[in-house]
Motif scaffolding. Structure first.
Motif, PDB file in Angstrom:
ATOM      1  N   VAL A  94       0.835  -1.207   0.000  1.00  0.00           N
ATOM      2  CA  VAL A  94       0.000   0.000   0.000  1.00  0.00           C
ATOM      3  C   VAL A  94       0.868   1.255   0.000  1.00  0.00           C
ATOM      4  O   VAL A  94       0.434   2.320   0.442  1.00  0.00           O
ATOM      5  CB  VAL A  94      -0.977  -0.003   1.201  1.00  0.00           C
ATOM      6  CG1 VAL A  94      -2.043  -1.069   1.022  1.00  0.00           C
ATOM      7  CG2 VAL A  94      -0.238  -0.190   2.517  1.00  0.00           C
ATOM      8  N   ASP A  95       2.086   1.138  -0.529  1.00  0.00           N
ATOM      9  CA  ASP A  95       3.007   2.272  -0.556  1.00  0.00           C
ATOM     10  C   ASP A  95       2.424   3.478  -1.278  1.00  0.00           C
ATOM     11  O   ASP A  95       2.475   4.614  -0.781  1.00  0.00           O
ATOM     12  CB  ASP A  95       4.318   1.868  -1.243  1.00  0.00           C
ATOM     13  CG  ASP A  95       5.101   0.838  -0.450  1.00  0.00           C
ATOM     14  OD1 ASP A  95       4.700   0.539   0.690  1.00  0.00           O
ATOM     15  OD2 ASP A  95       6.111   0.325  -0.974  1.00  0.00           O
ATOM     16  N   GLN A  96       1.890   3.254  -2.470  1.00  0.00           N
ATOM     17  CA  GLN A  96       1.399   4.362  -3.276  1.00  0.00           C
ATOM     18  C   GLN A  96       0.217   5.053  -2.607  1.00  0.00           C
ATOM     19  O   GLN A  96       0.125   6.285  -2.611  1.00  0.00           O
ATOM     20  CB  GLN A  96       1.002   3.863  -4.669  1.00  0.00           C
ATOM     21  CG  GLN A  96       2.199   3.448  -5.532  1.00  0.00           C
ATOM     22  CD  GLN A  96       1.767   3.036  -6.925  1.00  0.00           C
ATOM     23  OE1 GLN A  96       0.750   2.391  -7.114  1.00  0.00           O
ATOM     24  NE2 GLN A  96       2.559   3.408  -7.912  1.00  0.00           N
ATOM     25  N   GLU A  97      -0.676   4.262  -2.045  1.00  0.00           N
ATOM     26  CA  GLU A  97      -1.864   4.838  -1.404  1.00  0.00           C
ATOM     27  C   GLU A  97      -1.484   5.656  -0.168  1.00  0.00           C
ATOM     28  O   GLU A  97      -2.040   6.740   0.069  1.00  0.00           O
ATOM     29  CB  GLU A  97      -2.847   3.730  -1.020  1.00  0.00           C
ATOM     30  CG  GLU A  97      -3.542   3.062  -2.199  1.00  0.00           C
ATOM     31  CD  GLU A  97      -2.686   2.026  -2.913  1.00  0.00           C
ATOM     32  OE1 GLU A  97      -3.112   1.513  -3.959  1.00  0.00           O
ATOM     33  OE2 GLU A  97      -1.584   1.721  -2.405  1.00  0.00           O
ATOM     34  N   LEU A  98      -0.538   5.167   0.624  1.00  0.00           N
ATOM     35  CA  LEU A  98      -0.098   5.909   1.807  1.00  0.00           C
ATOM     36  C   LEU A  98       0.667   7.168   1.409  1.00  0.00           C
ATOM     37  O   LEU A  98       0.508   8.219   2.031  1.00  0.00           O
ATOM     38  CB  LEU A  98       0.769   5.025   2.693  1.00  0.00           C
ATOM     39  CG  LEU A  98       0.058   3.868   3.404  1.00  0.00           C
ATOM     40  CD1 LEU A  98       1.061   2.993   4.127  1.00  0.00           C
ATOM     41  CD2 LEU A  98      -0.984   4.393   4.382  1.00  0.00           C
ATOM     42  N   ALA A  99       1.494   7.061   0.379  1.00  0.00           N
ATOM     43  CA  ALA A  99       2.272   8.221  -0.066  1.00  0.00           C
ATOM     44  C   ALA A  99       1.364   9.323  -0.617  1.00  0.00           C
ATOM     45  O   ALA A  99       1.622  10.515  -0.417  1.00  0.00           O
ATOM     46  CB  ALA A  99       3.291   7.793  -1.117  1.00  0.00           C
ATOM     47  N   SER A 100       0.295   8.933  -1.299  1.00  0.00           N
ATOM     48  CA  SER A 100      -0.621   9.917  -1.882  1.00  0.00           C
ATOM     49  C   SER A 100      -1.657  10.427  -0.885  1.00  0.00           C
ATOM     50  O   SER A 100      -2.310  11.440  -1.121  1.00  0.00           O
ATOM     51  CB  SER A 100      -1.343   9.308  -3.084  1.00  0.00           C
ATOM     52  OG  SER A 100      -2.219   8.265  -2.660  1.00  0.00           O
ATOM     53  N   GLY A 101      -1.827   9.709   0.221  1.00  0.00           N
ATOM     54  CA  GLY A 101      -2.809  10.106   1.221  1.00  0.00           C
ATOM     55  C   GLY A 101      -4.201   9.588   0.962  1.00  0.00           C
ATOM     56  O   GLY A 101      -5.126   9.900   1.722  1.00  0.00           O
TER      57      GLY A 101
END
Length: 298
Positions: free
Chosen positions: A242-249
């Motif tokens: 879930v790296d991308q989702e956490l990085a984008s908020g």
């Protein structure tokens, strides 16, 4: 064809003759020094010839051992050349990587453009399957396998070690702000997939007996992510997934507790396949990706 002595014994003898110590030979072969010694003694017994002199100062070759070493090295060189010739012809087919759809979609594909940019000459085929590919039979060149890394049929490199923590939308996070995890999750939907580690996280959070009152089940992790993004409830986020989702908020981590699972994905391949430059390039690229700075959270 004349009967051959133990190939394991010959391999152990060659390693000792070349590296000069049992410890170095053991490290090269991936076995213990005592196992190396046992194999060499077994070879000597089988041949009826002493190949090594053993003394307090160490090991040295007998005259017979020196003669035998030359023939063994020539034979191994011939095998290496035959393998190289075979693999050169094998490069006509794409480099095949076996993996599950989850690690392919959540970890590999978001990064794969970097591999293609670095190695545009390497054609690849992604084999998405939950069955463990038979690397010995050539079903794949490399694999990303889930588990604890205890496989004996191939070389194993850790890639993605999972830690877990719940994630949700920022809207849902605001609804439970200030509550304990047990109170926050009470009455909320807990999104689950077939092999999740919610119970492990519940136990670490002091909620071993917690039973969610409302659950939403999926067989596919990416569908669970889609449900969480739609605000359906809390799902368990996996580091690297879930790296991308956490990085984008678009997803946030509402609780501080993160729990290692002791499992993850590993790059698996047979050592001899590293003679194929494409296999080395993919292996080196995967390991370089594991060294990149992690995304925020988890």
């Amino acid at each position: 064809m004349r009967a051959l002595p133990s190939l394991r014994g010959i391999q152990a003898f060659e390693a000792v003759a070349r590296l000069r110590t049992l410890a170095a030979a053991a490290d090269f072969l991936g076995i213990t020094p005592s196992a190396v010694s046992h194999r060499v003694r077994g070879l000597e017994k089988e041949l009826g010839v002493q190949l090594l002199k053993r003394s307090p100062k160490g090991l040295s070759l007998t005259d017979a051992g020196r003669r035998y070493r030359g023939g063994v090295e020539d034979a191994f060189a011939g095998l290496a050349q035959a393998t190289a010739d075979l693999l050169d012809r094998d490069t006509a087919r794409p480099l095949t990587i076996s993996l599950t759809s989850e690690v392919g979609m959540r970890w590999l594909m978001p990064r794969f453009h970097r591999f293609r940019a670095q190695h545009p000459d390497v054609d690849t085929a992604i084999l998405s399957t939950y069955r463990i590919a038979d690397l010995q039979a050539g079903e794949a060149d490399l694999a990303l396998r889930y588990g604890n890394g205890q496989w004996t049929d191939a070389e194993v490199e850790p890639v993605l070690e999972f830690s877990v923590s719940p994630v949700c939308t920022s809207t849902l996070q605001k609804k439970v702000a200030g509550l304990t995890p047990a109170d926050a999750l009470k009455g909320q939907i807990v999104i689950r997939d077939a092999y999740d580690d919610w119970d492990l996280w519940f136990e670490a959070a002091g909620m071993a007996d917690f039973e969610p009152s409302r659950q939403l089940h999926f067989m596919d992790y990416s569908m669970a992510v889609t449900a969480a993004l739609a605000g359906e409830g809390f799902m368990l986020g996996y580091s690297g997934y879930v790296d991308q989702e956490l990085a984008s908020g678009t997803l946030v981590q509402p609780f501080d507790l993160t729990v290692p699972t002791g499992k993850g994905y590993h790059l698996v391949y047979r050592r001899e396949r590293l003679s194929d430059p494409r296999v080395r390039k993919f292996r080196d690229w995967v390991l370089s990706e594991t060294a990149r700075a992690p995304a925020p959270g988890l």
